[in-house]
Design a protein around this motif. Structure first.
Motif, PDB file in Angstrom:
ATOM      1  N   VAL A 168      -4.248   1.787  -0.893  1.00 26.32           N
ATOM      2  CA  VAL A 168      -3.790   3.508   0.486  1.00 26.32           C
ATOM      3  C   VAL A 168      -3.817   2.854   1.256  1.00 26.32           C
ATOM      4  O   VAL A 168      -4.187   1.928   2.139  1.00 26.32           O
ATOM      5  CB  VAL A 168      -4.840   4.501   0.303  1.00 26.32           C
ATOM      6  CG1 VAL A 168      -4.614   5.457   1.021  1.00 26.32           C
ATOM      7  CG2 VAL A 168      -5.070   5.126  -0.906  1.00 26.32           C
ATOM      8  N   TRP A 207     -14.582   2.315  -5.497  1.00 25.18           N
ATOM      9  CA  TRP A 207     -13.649   2.942  -3.522  1.00 25.18           C
ATOM     10  C   TRP A 207     -12.852   1.557  -2.985  1.00 25.18           C
ATOM     11  O   TRP A 207     -12.265   2.636  -2.565  1.00 25.18           O
ATOM     12  CB  TRP A 207     -14.287   3.908  -3.239  1.00 25.18           C
ATOM     13  CG  TRP A 207     -14.422   5.430  -3.844  1.00 25.18           C
ATOM     14  CD1 TRP A 207     -16.126   5.649  -4.189  1.00 25.18           C
ATOM     15  CD2 TRP A 207     -13.407   6.367  -4.323  1.00 25.18           C
ATOM     16  NE1 TRP A 207     -15.750   6.278  -5.244  1.00 25.18           N
ATOM     17  CE2 TRP A 207     -14.477   7.451  -5.322  1.00 25.18           C
ATOM     18  CE3 TRP A 207     -11.912   5.923  -4.012  1.00 25.18           C
ATOM     19  CZ2 TRP A 207     -14.185   8.514  -6.077  1.00 25.18           C
ATOM     20  CZ3 TRP A 207     -11.962   7.764  -4.758  1.00 25.18           C
ATOM     21  CH2 TRP A 207     -12.581   8.763  -4.970  1.00 25.18           C
ATOM     22  N   ARG A 255       0.569  -0.908   0.325  1.00 23.81           N
ATOM     23  CA  ARG A 255       0.094   0.133  -0.023  1.00 23.81           C
ATOM     24  C   ARG A 255       0.844   1.229  -0.321  1.00 23.81           C
ATOM     25  O   ARG A 255       2.438   1.053   0.427  1.00 23.81           O
ATOM     26  CB  ARG A 255      -0.604   0.428   1.091  1.00 23.81           C
ATOM     27  CG  ARG A 255      -2.201  -1.042   1.064  1.00 23.81           C
ATOM     28  CD  ARG A 255      -2.654  -0.889   2.497  1.00 23.81           C
ATOM     29  NE  ARG A 255      -4.102  -1.889   2.300  1.00 23.81           N
ATOM     30  CZ  ARG A 255      -4.776  -2.248   3.127  1.00 23.81           C
ATOM     31  NH1 ARG A 255      -5.018  -1.187   4.244  1.00 23.81           N
ATOM     32  NH2 ARG A 255      -6.195  -3.044   2.782  1.00 23.81           N
ATOM     33  N   ALA A 273      -8.843   2.272  -1.952  1.00 23.63           N
ATOM     34  CA  ALA A 273      -8.409   1.772  -0.648  1.00 23.63           C
ATOM     35  C   ALA A 273      -6.981   0.914  -0.451  1.00 23.63           C
ATOM     36  O   ALA A 273      -5.921   0.705   0.749  1.00 23.63           O
ATOM     37  CB  ALA A 273      -9.766   1.496   0.199  1.00 23.63           C
ATOM     38  N   ARG A 293      -8.116   7.721   4.061  1.00 23.48           N
ATOM     39  CA  ARG A 293      -7.815   6.933   4.133  1.00 23.48           C
ATOM     40  C   ARG A 293      -8.219   5.899   5.710  1.00 23.48           C
ATOM     41  O   ARG A 293      -7.871   6.495   6.713  1.00 23.48           O
ATOM     42  CB  ARG A 293      -7.217   5.265   3.839  1.00 23.48           C
ATOM     43  CG  ARG A 293      -7.539   4.303   4.194  1.00 23.48           C
ATOM     44  CD  ARG A 293      -7.906   3.145   3.008  1.00 23.48           C
ATOM     45  NE  ARG A 293      -7.760   2.437   2.878  1.00 23.48           N
ATOM     46  CZ  ARG A 293      -8.664   1.152   3.153  1.00 23.48           C
ATOM     47  NH1 ARG A 293      -8.995   1.932   4.543  1.00 23.48           N
ATOM     48  NH2 ARG A 293      -8.106  -0.701   3.186  1.00 23.48           N
ATOM     49  N   HIS A 294      -9.418   5.443   5.609  1.00 25.85           N
ATOM     50  CA  HIS A 294      -9.705   5.209   7.031  1.00 25.85           C
ATOM     51  C   HIS A 294      -8.598   4.138   8.141  1.00 25.85           C
ATOM     52  O   HIS A 294      -7.495   3.470   7.226  1.00 25.85           O
ATOM     53  CB  HIS A 294     -11.188   4.568   7.408  1.00 25.85           C
ATOM     54  CG  HIS A 294     -12.165   5.270   7.449  1.00 25.85           C
ATOM     55  ND1 HIS A 294     -12.522   6.407   8.879  1.00 25.85           N
ATOM     56  CD2 HIS A 294     -13.111   5.703   6.691  1.00 25.85           C
ATOM     57  CE1 HIS A 294     -13.355   6.767   8.442  1.00 25.85           C
ATOM     58  NE2 HIS A 294     -14.093   6.513   7.252  1.00 25.85           N
ATOM     59  N   TRP A 305     -14.980   4.082   2.460  1.00 28.41           N
ATOM     60  CA  TRP A 305     -13.171   3.631   3.283  1.00 28.41           C
ATOM     61  C   TRP A 305     -12.205   5.003   3.333  1.00 28.41           C
ATOM     62  O   TRP A 305     -10.909   5.442   3.871  1.00 28.41           O
ATOM     63  CB  TRP A 305     -12.705   3.174   1.664  1.00 28.41           C
ATOM     64  CG  TRP A 305     -13.435   1.607   1.295  1.00 28.41           C
ATOM     65  CD1 TRP A 305     -14.237   1.849   0.850  1.00 28.41           C
ATOM     66  CD2 TRP A 305     -13.267   1.027   1.905  1.00 28.41           C
ATOM     67  NE1 TRP A 305     -15.109  -0.012   0.123  1.00 28.41           N
ATOM     68  CE2 TRP A 305     -14.421  -0.423   1.323  1.00 28.41           C
ATOM     69  CE3 TRP A 305     -12.154   0.219   2.806  1.00 28.41           C
ATOM     70  CZ2 TRP A 305     -13.842  -1.148   1.429  1.00 28.41           C
ATOM     71  CZ3 TRP A 305     -12.710  -1.308   2.791  1.00 28.41           C
ATOM     72  CH2 TRP A 305     -12.996  -1.470   2.525  1.00 28.41           C
ATOM     73  N   PHE A 306     -13.219   6.332   3.295  1.00 29.55           N
ATOM     74  CA  PHE A 306     -12.663   7.102   3.541  1.00 29.55           C
ATOM     75  C   PHE A 306     -12.653   8.811   4.146  1.00 29.55           C
ATOM     76  O   PHE A 306     -14.652   7.883   3.974  1.00 29.55           O
ATOM     77  CB  PHE A 306     -12.456   8.378   1.786  1.00 29.55           C
ATOM     78  CG  PHE A 306     -11.223   7.158   0.830  1.00 29.55           C
ATOM     79  CD1 PHE A 306     -10.126   7.589   0.622  1.00 29.55           C
ATOM     80  CD2 PHE A 306     -11.530   6.435   0.459  1.00 29.55           C
ATOM     81  CE1 PHE A 306      -8.929   6.852   0.314  1.00 29.55           C
ATOM     82  CE2 PHE A 306     -11.376   5.774  -0.572  1.00 29.55           C
ATOM     83  CZ  PHE A 306      -9.365   5.614  -0.671  1.00 29.55           C
TER      84      PHE A 306
END
Length: 257
Positions: free
Chosen positions: A126, A119, A100, A123, A253-254, A187-188
């Motif tokens: 990232v 997404w 990532r 994700a 990104r979470h 995801w974000f």
């Protein structure tokens, strides 16, 4: 990165006239989170024409991976970047990353991607706490009379040459696409939108060169594309003034539990 809205201004001062967008994005991320190392990896998935932006990245100690489904585009890219920039020939949907990235950057390319699982795929590129960045915006003729003449010249082939919002967001909405999708994504988070103003002059040849990379013209049959470019070239003055504001979207990104 908490601010939202079309009137947000860049949070860093090392953006010079919008010409070094990657530096802007890297600096923004450095101000809001810690890198895992001093040389955070950056990925450019399926960029439309990223090699104008990439050269600054390796000079700042950033490890870069650039991808595109078009081998000719990657060949052109290699002429403009240091040899240690890694390239991968693949469409966004076909990427199978082995790691990532701290920052994933897309330059006017997202509308080419498949909206299904867009997404979740992004994700997967990232790292948790990392940043996705999108840059885009139309390059428009500043003179209304010239713009009208060009519209008339292209009208037998194209009613419009801009890219409508993929999710139907109206142009007057405060948050524009892809920020609208990012806000809805699981995801974000921390979605930020910023407008960077750009004004410059192009020769007629350079303006046609720009159109040759615009989606609406790329999908035309070769013969029609050559015809429309010839028609437009006939009505252009030697130089044209350009409005080319860039809309920047950044999202975090979470972090995974």
């Amino acid at each position: 990165m908490g601010r939202q809205g079309r009137d947000s201004r860049p949070a860093v001062e090392d953006l010079e006239g919008g010409e070094d967008l990657l530096a802007w994005c890297v600096a923004a991320k450095k101000r809001t989170t810690r890198w895992r190392s001093s040389s955070p990896p950056v990925a450019f998935p399926s960029p439309a024409a990223p090699f104008r932006r990439i050269p600054a990245a390796p000079q700042r100690g950033v490890a870069v991976t650039a991808t595109d489904p078009d081998g000719a585009m990657l060949t052109e890219l290699r002429k403009h970047v240091p040899s240690h920039v890694r390239t991968v020939q693949a469409a966004f949907e076909d990427l199978r990353p082995s790691k990532r990235y701290g920052l994933v950057y897309a330059a006017a390319a997202l509308h080419w991607t498949n909206p299904e699982d867009r997404w979740s795929r992004m994700a997967s590129l990232v790292e948790p706490g990392g940043v996705f960045a999108s840059f885009g915006g139309p390059i428009e003729l500043a003179d209304p009379a010239v713009a009208q003449t060009v519209r008339a010249a292209r009208s037998p082939f194209l009613a419009r040459d801009d890219v409508p919002s993929p999710d139907g967001t109206p142009s007057e909405a405060e948050m524009q696409w892809p920020g609208t999708e990012l806000q809805r994504s699981e995801w974000f988070t921390e979605v930020q939108q910023t407008m960077i103003e750009r004004r410059f002059t192009l020769t007629a040849d350079d303006y046609i060169g720009h159109l040759s990379a615009v989606s609406a013209y790329l999908v035309l049959p070769d013969a029609e594309r050559e015809q429309v470019f010839s028609q437009i070239m006939r009505v252009l003055p030697e130089t044209v003034e350009i409005n080319a504001d860039i809309t920047v979207h950044l999202a975090r990104r979470h972090r995974e539990p």
